[in-house]
Design an enzyme around this catalytic site. Structure first.
Site, mmCIF file in Angstrom:
data_model
loop_
_atom_site.group_PDB
_atom_site.id
_atom_site.type_symbol
_atom_site.label_atom_id
_atom_site.label_comp_id
_atom_site.label_asym_id
_atom_site.label_seq_id
_atom_site.Cartn_x
_atom_site.Cartn_y
_atom_site.Cartn_z
ATOM 1 N N HIS A 179 0.813 -1.221 0.000
ATOM 2 C CA HIS A 179 0.000 0.000 0.000
ATOM 3 C C HIS A 179 0.847 1.271 0.000
ATOM 4 O O HIS A 179 0.337 2.357 -0.249
ATOM 5 C CB HIS A 179 -0.986 0.009 1.173
ATOM 6 C CG HIS A 179 -0.389 0.278 2.521
ATOM 7 N ND1 HIS A 179 -0.126 -0.724 3.427
ATOM 8 C CD2 HIS A 179 -0.018 1.425 3.133
ATOM 9 C CE1 HIS A 179 0.375 -0.194 4.534
ATOM 10 N NE2 HIS A 179 0.448 1.115 4.379
ATOM 11 N N ASP B 126 0.112 -7.591 1.497
ATOM 12 C CA ASP B 126 0.453 -6.169 1.612
ATOM 13 C C ASP B 126 1.965 -5.970 1.699
ATOM 14 O O ASP B 126 2.457 -5.142 2.463
ATOM 15 C CB ASP B 126 -0.240 -5.513 2.818
ATOM 16 C CG ASP B 126 -0.134 -3.990 2.776
ATOM 17 O OD1 ASP B 126 0.148 -3.447 1.692
ATOM 18 O OD2 ASP B 126 -0.308 -3.359 3.838
ATOM 19 N N SER C 15 4.646 2.530 7.880
ATOM 20 C CA SER C 15 4.381 1.408 6.985
ATOM 21 C C SER C 15 5.618 0.970 6.221
ATOM 22 O O SER C 15 6.313 1.793 5.618
ATOM 23 C CB SER C 15 3.296 1.771 5.969
ATOM 24 O OG SER C 15 2.029 1.748 6.537
#
Length: 360
Positions: free
Chosen positions: A81, A111, A189
């Protein structure tokens, strides 16, 4: 028939800044020279050359996240993402070195993503991976990333839980996720979660929060799955996962009472086996229910998976994790199944996952 899937609807935020997110991960370069420094400080000095901050530019805007070097060819792991849809990727190392990143492969199911930079080998210090299957609750950990754009930030905490299930970017879940209370925020992230040996045990990916900021409940994708995904992305550009073709949930006290099961029996109740799918072809059966005099459906019979290839399974999360980590399409696995008071074994030949689903 009622669904036996155990799902709790929560707000889970992908921890990206702007449209994307990324957090720096760092390499191993030796311990801190000052014996008075903390272990956490020594880990940071050891691994920080391998962590990167990533700026992503796309038509819908820009975002920032993190990543870390995994080999001397310039491959960097981050979250899917963070970089999906990127038109230009800028990678920054802690010494100020800048390089353009190229997407090598994306895996929305887990992911995870791999990008690559073109730099001399001496600038590329790979991080070592630890064994995520050996983690214990309470184990100290550190996270490195770019929360809210604050690059190369170190936060500390513990492993709060293991074998969590979090949502991937498709209909499939990611099993074996690590829960931590180390502060994780938008921008973390793709950054590494590390043990105190400086080994990557997870990739920081999500937080459970209603405000998109740290609530003490963060999640990292386990290192053992990350290694498998990264290798396949580098080799093939994509990842194929195996598929059992069942939906179900865990054994609980109501199940034990309804089916007169041993109190210590644990496993995955097969709610349904997809017609024509691998499990149905191997002989797994749908759970059976009857309505009682109050009009409520009650479970009267069910197959319960207690092990796969001899490894005990107590939850759907563990089953999903095992399939993603240990198997590939075309493999045959042996399921141990408790049926009608007896244990039987069934051999299941796994197929590739359909494009999107809510089942294993």
């Amino acid at each position: 028939m009622k669904s036996f899937s155990k799902w709790l609807i929560v707000l889970i935020s992908a921890i990206a800044v702007g449209a994307f997110a990324f957090a720096p991960a760092l390499a191993q370069s030796g311990l801190a020279p000052n014996a008075d420094t903390t272990v956490e400080a020594q880990v940071f000095q050891q691994v920080s050359p391998s962590v990167v901050s990533i700026m992503v530019y796309a038509s819908q805007g820009q975002g920032q996240g993190s990543g870390f070097v995994i080999d001397e060819q310039g491959h960097i792991v981050t979250n899917n993402h963070v970089v999906e849809g990127a038109e230009f990727i800028e990678v920054e190392f802690i010494d100020g070195t800048l390089a353009e990143g190229t997407i090598i492969g994306l895996d929305p199911d887990s992911d995870l993503a791999v990008i690559q930079v073109d730099l001399p080998e001496e600038k590329l210090i790979p991080l070592a991976f630890g064994d995520s299957s050996s983690l214990y609750i309470g184990q100290p950990v550190v996270a490195i990333g770019s929360p809210f754009g604050q690059e190369f930030t170190l936060t500390t905490g513990i492993v709060s839980a293991t074998e969590r299930s979090i949502a991937g970017l498709t209909g499939y879940s990611i099993g074996g996720a690590i829960q931590t209370d180390a502060a994780i925020n938008p921008g973390n992230s793709g950054g590494p979660l590390l043990n105190l040996n400086g080994e990557v045990i997870g990739v920081n990916s999500q937080i459970l929060s209603s405000s998109r900021s740290n609530s003490g409940v963060g999640f990292a994708i386990p290192s053992n799955l990350t290694q498998r995904v990264a290798q396949e992305l580098i080799e093939n550009g994509f990842v194929e996962y195996s598929y059992l073709g069942i939906s179900g949930g865990e054994v609980n006290l109501r199940t034990i009472d309804a089916l007169n099961l041993p109190n210590d029996l644990r496993g995955v109740i097969v709610g349904s086996a997809v017609p024509g799918g691998p499990s149905a072809r191997a002989g797994l059966q749908d759970a059976q229910t009857l309505q009682n005099n109050m009009g409520v459906e009650e479970l009267v019979n069910a197959d319960i998976i207690t092990a796969i290839n001899g490894e005990e399974i107590t939850s759907m999360e563990e089953l999903v994790s095992y399939l993603a980590r240990e198997t590939k399409p075309g493999d045959t696995v042996t399921l141990t199944v408790y049926r009608d008071g007896e244990y039987i074994t069934l051999d299941v030949r796994l197929t590739p996952r359909p494009s999107t689903s809510q089942i294993s």
